[in-house]
Write a protein that holds these residues in place. Structure first.
Motif, mmCIF file in Angstrom:
data_model
loop_
_atom_site.group_PDB
_atom_site.id
_atom_site.type_symbol
_atom_site.label_atom_id
_atom_site.label_comp_id
_atom_site.label_asym_id
_atom_site.label_seq_id
_atom_site.Cartn_x
_atom_site.Cartn_y
_atom_site.Cartn_z
ATOM 1 N N LEU A 244 -6.888 -5.334 -1.830
ATOM 2 C CA LEU A 244 -5.895 -6.523 -0.976
ATOM 3 C C LEU A 244 -6.115 -7.759 -1.674
ATOM 4 O O LEU A 244 -5.133 -8.626 -2.269
ATOM 5 N N GLN A 245 -7.462 -8.120 -2.175
ATOM 6 C CA GLN A 245 -7.914 -9.529 -2.746
ATOM 7 C C GLN A 245 -7.066 -9.586 -3.921
ATOM 8 O O GLN A 245 -6.429 -10.528 -4.273
ATOM 9 N N ILE A 246 -7.100 -8.301 -4.775
ATOM 10 C CA ILE A 246 -6.552 -8.335 -6.262
ATOM 11 C C ILE A 246 -5.137 -8.281 -6.140
ATOM 12 O O ILE A 246 -4.398 -9.704 -6.875
ATOM 13 N N TYR A 247 -4.371 -7.987 -5.317
ATOM 14 C CA TYR A 247 -2.909 -7.656 -5.215
ATOM 15 C C TYR A 247 -2.135 -8.814 -4.602
ATOM 16 O O TYR A 247 -1.071 -8.990 -4.723
ATOM 17 N N ALA B 139 -3.424 -9.564 -10.374
ATOM 18 C CA ALA B 139 -2.813 -8.265 -10.005
ATOM 19 C C ALA B 139 -2.092 -7.860 -11.382
ATOM 20 O O ALA B 139 -2.461 -6.578 -11.795
ATOM 21 N N LYS B 140 -1.545 -8.597 -11.983
ATOM 22 C CA LYS B 140 -1.079 -8.363 -13.312
ATOM 23 C C LYS B 140 -2.103 -8.009 -14.342
ATOM 24 O O LYS B 140 -2.148 -6.814 -15.141
ATOM 25 N N LEU C 89 0.752 -1.354 -0.049
ATOM 26 C CA LEU C 89 0.115 -0.222 0.042
ATOM 27 C C LEU C 89 0.703 1.399 0.178
ATOM 28 O O LEU C 89 2.006 1.391 0.676
ATOM 29 N N MET C 90 0.316 2.443 -0.808
ATOM 30 C CA MET C 90 1.196 3.415 -0.920
ATOM 31 C C MET C 90 0.033 4.661 -0.263
ATOM 32 O O MET C 90 -0.579 5.056 -0.918
ATOM 33 N N ASP D 113 -0.168 -16.134 4.659
ATOM 34 C CA ASP D 113 -0.971 -15.671 3.941
ATOM 35 C C ASP D 113 -1.732 -14.218 4.659
ATOM 36 O O ASP D 113 -1.684 -14.026 5.655
ATOM 37 N N LYS D 114 -1.975 -13.444 3.714
ATOM 38 C CA LYS D 114 -2.681 -12.087 4.022
ATOM 39 C C LYS D 114 -1.574 -11.182 4.638
ATOM 40 O O LYS D 114 -1.935 -10.222 5.429
ATOM 41 N N SER D 115 -0.358 -11.596 4.236
ATOM 42 C CA SER D 115 0.618 -10.205 4.511
ATOM 43 C C SER D 115 0.687 -9.041 3.651
ATOM 44 O O SER D 115 0.760 -9.620 2.538
ATOM 45 N N ILE D 116 0.716 -7.988 4.379
ATOM 46 C CA ILE D 116 0.793 -6.943 3.428
ATOM 47 C C ILE D 116 1.833 -5.852 3.867
ATOM 48 O O ILE D 116 2.188 -5.937 5.161
ATOM 49 N N LEU D 117 2.432 -4.730 3.077
ATOM 50 C CA LEU D 117 3.300 -3.935 3.415
ATOM 51 C C LEU D 117 2.857 -2.606 3.423
ATOM 52 O O LEU D 117 2.310 -2.253 2.216
ATOM 53 N N ILE D 118 2.693 -1.817 4.389
ATOM 54 C CA ILE D 118 1.948 -0.451 4.631
ATOM 55 C C ILE D 118 3.017 0.622 4.453
ATOM 56 O O ILE D 118 3.652 0.566 5.345
#
Length: 366
Positions: free
Chosen positions: A349-352, A358-359, A8-9, A59-64
């Motif tokens: 988040l589901q998409i990426y 995502a592509k 996320l940006m 699973d469901k790791s994200i970088l904010i």
């Protein structure tokens, strides 16, 4: 285990209305919804190990991530992330980080009844009235003591977003002239000698472009005509006849006389200085190695990437949308977190988190 890490940006976490601002109230909704649905903001170290070595992540790791190092990231984002068990990363412009001073109040102090909301720093209004009467952009930034406090907590990491986030002139084409007036952008500084009356040559990001350098003859002629004290220059441009005199002066220069392009050695030196200064500052102030670089405006050249790698950066973050599978360290994609409901965020988040989706989605959005 995750196959693609959504990154996320964010920029501003502020009530100021801006295309890259998300209000603290909505940011809290995003964080709460992510936690409620099993998503967790991970630390940059864990993300780097995934991007570089392919080390597995849950699973469901994200970088904010948050770009630039604005003070509101400390005042609002930091305590909200902590409240919901997330970690975050601030990509700071190191030259803008303020000298070490006592940490300022945050939203956490308000929640704990240690201070009132009125005692929080000025982060919801970036404009300050200049003594000449026009508004001037003066965004408040973190200080180094606040950066150290956040890193010590384990909640927020502070990493590199270049030293100064500057642009360069790229051609002799210009539109208007530099004069004392309202500043509407935070990062509008040019890596050049800027004087009042200088033509506003076309400009693009420093780390992606060869600089066009105004000639000394042009600079000398402008200085002779235009006063360089701010109040005197303001008065000069208030007279239409003076502006016409300046236009006539500059039009008397051919394109070749207006300036020239920096040579390869100067370009390489400028790129290395910008990146090495940022990396060294982070490492000296925070006492640890730095492996990540976020490109200002997402713009970089092959030379800048090569120099970045030579300096020891391993992970390179862009502003491009797309998947982030293991081993993607040289070009990490991010998507812009908007001032939109948490349901919008959950869908992204589901998409990426799905490489093929995502592509596909990012190709449609281009």
């Amino acid at each position: 285990m995750t196959s693609s890490v959504p990154v996320l940006m964010y920029h501003y976490i502020s009530r100021w209305k801006n295309p890259i601002a998300v209000s603290p109230e909505l940011f809290e909704e995003h964080c709460a919804a992510m936690a409620r649905n099993g998503w967790r903001g991970i630390g940059l170290d864990d993300a780097e190990n995934f991007f570089i070595q392919g080390k597995p992540l849950p699973d469901k790791s994200i970088l904010i991530t948050f770009d630039d190092g604005f003070l509101d990231n400390y005042v609002y984002a930091y305590p909200i992330l902590e409240k919901y068990g997330h970690k975050g990363t601030i990509f700071a412009v190191t030259g803008k980080i303020e000298p070490a001073a006592a940490p300022r109040n945050t939203l956490k102090q308000v929640w704990n009844n240690e201070c009132s909301a009125d005692a929080l720093p000025r982060v919801d209004q970036p404009y300050v009235k200049h003594e000449l009467g026009f508004d001037e952009r003066q965004d408040p930034f973190l200080n180094w003591e606040e950066a150290r406090l956040m890193e010590k907590s384990g909640v927020m990491r502070v990493s590199c977003h270049s030293a100064w986030h500057k642009s360069v002139f790229i051609s002799p084409e210009y539109d208007g002239f530099y004069q004392p007036e309202k500043r509407t952008r935070t990062f509008d500084r040019i890596d050049s000698d800027i004087i009042w009356g200088l033509p506003r040559f076309k400009a693009l990001p420093r780390l992606a472009n060869r600089a066009f350098i105004p000639s000394q003859r042009l600079l000398a002629a402008i200085r002779e005509l235009v006063p360089q004290e701010t109040d005197a220059a303001y008065a000069f441009f208030a007279e239409e006849a003076n502006l016409e005199r300046l236009k006539t002066l500059v039009q008397g220069f051919s394109k070749d006389e207006l300036g020239s392009y920096e040579d390869s050695m100067s370009l390489q030196g400028a790129l290395r200085q910008e990146l090495s200064q940022a990396k060294t500052t982070i490492e000296e102030e925070l006492g640890r190695p730095e492996r990540s670089l976020c490109w200002p405006w997402g713009a970089f050249s092959p030379d800048a990437l090569s120099i970045g790698k030579d300096l020891g950066f391993r992970c390179f973050f862009t502003t491009e949308m797309g998947p982030n599978p293991a081993g993607c360290a040289s070009r990490i994609h991010r998507f812009k977190a908007k001032d939109k409901p948490a349901s919008w965020m959950m869908m992204r988040l589901q998409i990426y988190s799905r490489p093929w989706l995502a592509k596909l989605y990012s190709s449609i959005r281009l």
